[in-house]
Scaffold this motif. Structure first.
Motif, PDB file in Angstrom:
ATOM      1  N   PRO A 282       0.828  -1.217   0.000  1.00 15.63           N
ATOM      2  CA  PRO A 282       0.000   0.000   0.000  1.00 15.63           C
ATOM      3  C   PRO A 282       0.865   1.270   0.000  1.00 15.63           C
ATOM      4  O   PRO A 282       1.766   1.408   0.824  1.00 15.63           O
ATOM      5  CB  PRO A 282      -0.790  -0.098   1.315  1.00 15.63           C
ATOM      6  N   ILE A 283       0.594   2.158  -0.949  1.00 13.56           N
ATOM      7  CA  ILE A 283       1.304   3.441  -1.032  1.00 13.56           C
ATOM      8  C   ILE A 283       0.252   4.545  -0.984  1.00 13.56           C
ATOM      9  O   ILE A 283      -0.777   4.470  -1.672  1.00 13.56           O
ATOM     10  CB  ILE A 283       2.135   3.548  -2.337  1.00 13.56           C
ATOM     11  N   LEU A 284       0.492   5.542  -0.155  1.00 11.95           N
ATOM     12  CA  LEU A 284      -0.485   6.631   0.011  1.00 11.95           C
ATOM     13  C   LEU A 284      -0.558   7.479  -1.260  1.00 11.95           C
ATOM     14  O   LEU A 284       0.467   7.901  -1.803  1.00 11.95           O
ATOM     15  CB  LEU A 284      -0.083   7.508   1.208  1.00 11.95           C
TER      16      LEU A 284
ATOM     17  N   LYS B  54       5.032   7.772   1.175  1.00 15.82           N
ATOM     18  CA  LYS B  54       4.417   7.147   2.343  1.00 15.82           C
ATOM     19  C   LYS B  54       3.757   5.814   1.991  1.00 15.82           C
ATOM     20  O   LYS B  54       3.027   5.718   1.005  1.00 15.82           O
ATOM     21  CB  LYS B  54       3.378   8.098   2.941  1.00 15.82           C
ATOM     22  N   ILE B  55       4.001   4.826   2.814  1.00 16.84           N
ATOM     23  CA  ILE B  55       3.523   3.466   2.543  1.00 16.84           C
ATOM     24  C   ILE B  55       3.012   2.840   3.844  1.00 16.84           C
ATOM     25  O   ILE B  55       3.136   3.429   4.904  1.00 16.84           O
ATOM     26  CB  ILE B  55       4.671   2.575   1.991  1.00 16.84           C
TER      27      ILE B  55
ATOM     28  N   GLN C 240      -4.155  -2.864   7.305  1.00 18.57           N
ATOM     29  CA  GLN C 240      -2.886  -3.048   6.598  1.00 18.57           C
ATOM     30  C   GLN C 240      -2.927  -2.554   5.158  1.00 18.57           C
ATOM     31  O   GLN C 240      -1.893  -2.475   4.507  1.00 18.57           O
ATOM     32  CB  GLN C 240      -2.465  -4.514   6.661  1.00 18.57           C
ATOM     33  N   LYS C 241      -4.106  -2.215   4.681  1.00 16.41           N
ATOM     34  CA  LYS C 241      -4.193  -1.627   3.334  1.00 16.41           C
ATOM     35  C   LYS C 241      -3.992  -0.112   3.380  1.00 16.41           C
ATOM     36  O   LYS C 241      -3.878   0.536   2.341  1.00 16.41           O
ATOM     37  CB  LYS C 241      -5.569  -1.927   2.703  1.00 16.41           C
ATOM     38  N   ASP C 242      -4.011   0.465   4.587  1.00 16.26           N
ATOM     39  CA  ASP C 242      -3.839   1.921   4.710  1.00 16.26           C
ATOM     40  C   ASP C 242      -2.357   2.268   4.874  1.00 16.26           C
ATOM     41  O   ASP C 242      -1.669   1.680   5.707  1.00 16.26           O
ATOM     42  CB  ASP C 242      -4.580   2.451   5.950  1.00 16.26           C
ATOM     43  N   ALA C 243      -1.907   3.259   4.122  1.00 21.50           N
ATOM     44  CA  ALA C 243      -0.516   3.711   4.257  1.00 21.50           C
ATOM     45  C   ALA C 243      -0.375   4.595   5.492  1.00 21.50           C
ATOM     46  O   ALA C 243      -1.353   5.183   5.968  1.00 21.50           O
ATOM     47  CB  ALA C 243      -0.103   4.478   3.005  1.00 21.50           C
ATOM     48  N   ASN C 244       0.851   4.683   5.993  1.00 17.85           N
ATOM     49  CA  ASN C 244       1.137   5.577   7.115  1.00 17.85           C
ATOM     50  C   ASN C 244       0.880   7.027   6.706  1.00 17.85           C
ATOM     51  O   ASN C 244       1.140   7.401   5.562  1.00 17.85           O
ATOM     52  CB  ASN C 244       2.620   5.507   7.512  1.00 17.85           C
ATOM     53  N   LYS C 245       0.440   7.830   7.680  1.00 19.36           N
ATOM     54  CA  LYS C 245       0.318   9.266   7.389  1.00 19.36           C
ATOM     55  C   LYS C 245       1.684   9.956   7.507  1.00 19.36           C
ATOM     56  O   LYS C 245       1.873  11.059   7.025  1.00 19.36           O
ATOM     57  CB  LYS C 245      -0.685   9.897   8.345  1.00 19.36           C
ATOM     58  N   TYR C 246       2.619   9.331   8.228  1.00 20.65           N
ATOM     59  CA  TYR C 246       3.949   9.937   8.388  1.00 20.65           C
ATOM     60  C   TYR C 246       5.027   9.049   7.809  1.00 20.65           C
ATOM     61  O   TYR C 246       4.898   7.862   7.790  1.00 20.65           O
ATOM     62  CB  TYR C 246       4.240  10.195   9.872  1.00 20.65           C
TER      63      TYR C 246
END
Lengths: 560, 104
Positions: free
Chosen positions: A107-109, A125-126, B98-104
């Motif tokens: 997953p990549i933001l 961001k991932i 787990q499908k969501d990316a980190n915000k930071y």
């Protein structure tokens, strides 16, 4: 107990199924029917640096940046000394390999327009918690890749100055492997556990780099006579105190500044905020009584705090546990930071095999990629993917029309007897753990570890050399009670060989090029006239021969 | 920092032995898992995430600020639930998709 000899044959042997090893195998499988064996001392699902996850893709060409500007950045951050040809060939592939890992499930933001959200110029961001299982699954699905988990490789097989395979043993079954291959790609990672760590007691393995990366690839290369580069450019990370968790998530993610015990922003006092300078300034503030040093997080919102908890769980869960256990999070208390012990790691600095632009080492049939390959700092995960792709393509081209070469049984027997001797002999005077502790203490005190503020001198290195030589002799008397202890013994032997090379490299750079990473007390200034060069070494007849090599430019195709 | 394995909860599935990047976990005479090299744990939590029985708990050593709390995980499709249980029994839960990316 003794081991049973087994012989395996393949086209390309990949040693180490971590970031680079898995990506290299995948490259070969997707572009050919070449047979590959990955020999991995743990299990590829979580082995190597990515075990806990990774917090971001830190080598990516965002909008406004170019492969050229990436090379410029790496060169600037490394005080002018990098192999530009290597960094440039990586830089040109970074975005392609990122798309590949996304297609495998990372997953990549993205923003509302479907574009990756940047975290600074070269970072995106991932959610990297699952990155290794994602990569491993893709590898496991390929028919022409055979995975040998729990097999530790100990040496290359060299025949007429050519690498024709490698020896190893299983840590689960009594098997000694002779693996023949037309080409070998070394992707074993770098070396941790050389120096005494930040937490030398119960939590001795709470370190930044994987404690299971013990420099096997470097050591096998040294023993086989491969040319090595820049071991003296050690990597020392600036990390969260105690948990040794990454600081970039907090520093870049929420824009936290480094402050000293008085609350002053101190980095700028020391010069440009390069990676080594952010560390050096922290060491100096502590030395001058201005510590402890922190990332200033007090005042962030509770939502930001919650996001930090999640981000750390996705790569370094100890930090989130520490905050919650204490009952005080970063919104209410600044995050203390410290420098780690030095590591030898070519994905962050330049230490490793001296390779040509195709990632061929100086020994025919042997290629290197990832943390074990030298000359190109700041590879991070995507740089290791890119380099593995380059090495794999070159290895595929090399094996075309080549036949397997083999050994006489008597030659295999000789190596098997060497390995068996650790299992069959009477115990020597010291245990494996005692030798490891002694090595780490010597390196800490006499080769620029934490206790001397990372500074070394010729006089100290002479003592280090003598003590390490003594420990090499002691290591030959170690006794293994089981296969896991046999693994521990070979890990010690490998690290001692890395220590020997490292000491020679530190001594040979008669200047100070990188604060903390390489700070020579006898030569405290930078000396471009004599040392804007790579310090390389080759182990021949029991001695290290030092070679100084001239810089390679970005459009050069370097050949040995 | 290391892990503790609850023998009562362990189902002897062997998945944690397989996945530990240091191969530090072994089977005892009843095929249940135990950590053989406690001080060699890196703290990656790979074993926690493999353990469907919730038998493996991660803790910080006192040398790095541990005060007796333990961390374990439960996977529910894309959701990874992290539980931190303090010595007084108080529990905090953080859930990450787990499908969501980190915000930071």
């Amino acid at each position: 107990m003794t081991l049973e000899p087994k012989i395996l044959k393949t086209d390309i042997l990949i040693i180490g199924g971590g970031t680079a090893g898995c990506y290299g195998a995948l490259t070969i499988a997707e572009n050919s029917s070449v047979e590959v064996i990955i020999a991995e001392k743990a299990n590829i699902k979580r082995s190597g640096c990515l075990a806990a996850g990774v917090n971001a893709i830190n080598a990516y060409i965002n909008e406004g940046e170019t492969p050229e500007s990436f090379v410029d950045y790496v060169k600037r951050d490394s005080d002018g000394l990098i192999r530009e040809d290597l960094v440039y060939t990586i830089a040109k592939r970074l975005n392609k390999v990122t798309e590949k890992i996304e297609s495998l499930g990372l997953p990549i933001l993205k923003d509302e327009n479907g574009k990756y959200v940047s975290r600074g110029k070269r970072s995106i961001k991932i959610n990297g918690e699952n990155i290794k299982p994602i990569l491993a699954k893709a590898v496991e699905e390929k028919q022409n890749i055979k995975i040998l988990n729990k097999v530790n490789i100990i040496d290359y097989i060299v025949k007429e100055q050519k690498i024709i395979g490698a020896y190893g043993f299983s840590i689960e079954e009594n098997n000694f492997y002779t693996i023949y291959a037309k080409a070998v790609i070394c992707t074993t990672g770098g070396a941790a556990g050389i120096y005494k760590s930040n937490n030398p007691g119960f939590s001795r393995h709470k370190m930044w780099y994987s404690p299971f990366n013990t420099g096997a690839g470097y050591a096998m290369g040294i023993r086989a006579g491969a040319e090595m580069t820049s071991f003296e450019m050690r990597f020392i990370a600036l990390r969260c105190k105690d948990t040794i968790a990454p600081t970039g998530t907090t520093a870049q993610g929420i824009g936290a500044r480094q402050i000293n015990g008085k609350g002053e922003d101190y980095v700028k006092k020391y010069g440009k905020p390069t990676t080594p300078m952010r560390l050096y300034s922290t060491v100096m503030e502590n030395r001058n009584g201005e510590g402890p040093c922190y990332l200033q997080t007090v005042g962030i919102t509770k939502e930001q705090e919650e996001e930090l908890y999640k981000a750390y769980l996705n790569m370094a869960p100890a930090q989130t546990l520490k905050w919650i256990e204490k009952g005080v999070g970063p919104a209410d208390e600044n995050l203390e930071i410290e420098g780690t012990e030095p590591y030898i790691v070519g994905g962050h600095t330049s230490s490793g095999y001296w390779v040509d632009t195709d990632r061929a080492t100086t020994i025919e049939g042997l290629y290197a990629a990832g943390d074990v390959a030298g000359g190109s700092p700041k590879k991070y995960v995507t740089g290791c993917f890119a380099e593995a792709e380059i090495a794999s393509i070159a290895a595929m081209e090399y094996i075309a029309g080549k036949k397997l070469e083999t050994l006489q049984d008597s030659e295999i027997d000789q190596k098997l007897r060497e390995v068996d001797s650790f299992l069959t002999r009477a115990a020597g005077p010291y245990t494996i753990e005692q030798v490891e502790e002694a090595m780490q203490k010597v390196m800490d005190e006499y080769a620029g570890g934490i206790s001397t503020g990372y500074i070394y001198s010729k006089k100290r290195l002479e003592i280090a050399k003598q003590r390490i030589d003594e420990l090499v002799d002691i290591s030959k008397t170690l006794k293994a009670q089981d296969l896991h202890q046999l693994l521990f013994i070979y890990e010690i032997i490998d690290r001692l060989d890395v220590c020997k090379a490292l000491i020679r490299h530190l001594e040979a750079r008669k200047e100070t090029r990188w604060k903390c990473y390489q700070e020579n007390a006898d030569y405290p200034e930078k000396d471009d006239a004599n040392f804007l060069k790579y310090v390389n070494s080759r182990y021949e007849n029991g001695e290290f021969k030092i070679l100084l090599r001239e810089p390679v430019e970005r459009d050069d195709i370097y050949e040995h | 920092m290391s892990i503790k394995i609850d023998k009562e909860k362990c189902t002897a599935c062997g998945k944690c032995l397989k996945v530990c990047p240091g191969s530090l976990i072994y089977k005892d005479e009843t095929n249940k898992a135990f950590i053989k090299y406690e001080k060699d744990c890196w703290g990656c939590t790979a074993c926690l995430k493999e353990c469907k029985a919730g038998a493996i708990k991660y803790f910080l050593g006192a040398d790095i600020g541990g005060k007796g709390a333990c961390l374990h995980t439960i996977q529910d499709k894309d959701l990874l639930h992290w539980f931190i249980v303090k010595p007084d029994g108080k529990e905090e839960k953080i859930t990450i998709n787990q499908k969501d990316a980190n915000k930071y």
